[in-house]
Structure formats: C-alpha cells, structure tokens
Design a protein around this motif. Structure first.
Motif, short mmCIF file in Angstrom:
data_model
loop_
_atom_site.label_atom_id
_atom_site.label_comp_id
_atom_site.label_asym_id
_atom_site.label_seq_id
_atom_site.Cartn_x
_atom_site.Cartn_y
_atom_site.Cartn_z
N GLU A 282 0.95 -1.16 -0.02
CA GLU A 282 -0.07 0.18 0.12
C GLU A 282 0.69 1.17 -0.06
O GLU A 282 0.58 2.37 -0.61
N PHE A 283 1.86 1.21 0.52
CA PHE A 283 3.01 2.41 0.71
C PHE A 283 3.33 2.61 -0.62
O PHE A 283 3.41 3.96 -1.10
N PHE A 284 3.96 1.62 -1.28
CA PHE A 284 4.26 2.14 -2.85
C PHE A 284 3.13 2.35 -3.74
O PHE A 284 3.52 3.09 -4.55
N ARG A 285 2.08 1.80 -3.46
CA ARG A 285 0.94 2.06 -4.32
C ARG A 285 0.43 3.50 -4.41
O ARG A 285 -0.11 3.96 -5.37
N THR A 286 0.72 3.92 -3.05
CA THR A 286 0.15 5.47 -2.86
C THR A 286 1.31 6.62 -3.06
O THR A 286 1.19 7.61 -2.78
N LEU A 287 2.63 6.17 -3.26
CA LEU A 287 3.53 7.23 -3.71
C LEU A 287 3.11 8.13 -4.85
O LEU A 287 2.62 7.86 -5.81
N PRO A 288 3.33 9.31 -4.65
CA PRO A 288 3.23 10.23 -5.88
C PRO A 288 3.87 9.84 -7.09
O PRO A 288 5.20 9.39 -6.95
#
Length: 44
Positions: A7-13
């Motif tokens: 989820e962290f990497f999916r939500t990076l700008p």
C-alpha cells in the motif's frame, strides 16, 4: 495502524521532472531526476 509495504508503494506520488514538470515514467534501478528531454538539452 501500520501501513503495508504494498500500500505504501502504491500510494507514492508520480515522479515529476523538476525542470519542466512533466510526469516521468519510472524505470527500475533509475535514479535520474530530470526527464529525457531535459537531460538531452543539457548535453547539447
């Protein structure tokens, strides 16, 4: 609550070129900060 790594990497700008503001398509193992167009202007 701790966020999952996925989820962290999916939500990076998106990565944006600081010179022209164009959204860059990221590639694995690439640490370039400028887009190809801006980099080619510096080489000329």
């Amino acid at each position: 609550m701790i966020q999952s790594p996925v989820e962290f990497f999916r939500t990076l700008p998106k990565k944006v070129c600081p010179e022209c503001g164009q959204v860059m398509q990221e590639q694995a193992e690439s640490y370039l900060m400028e887009c190809d167009r801006c980099l080619s202007k510096k080489v000329e």
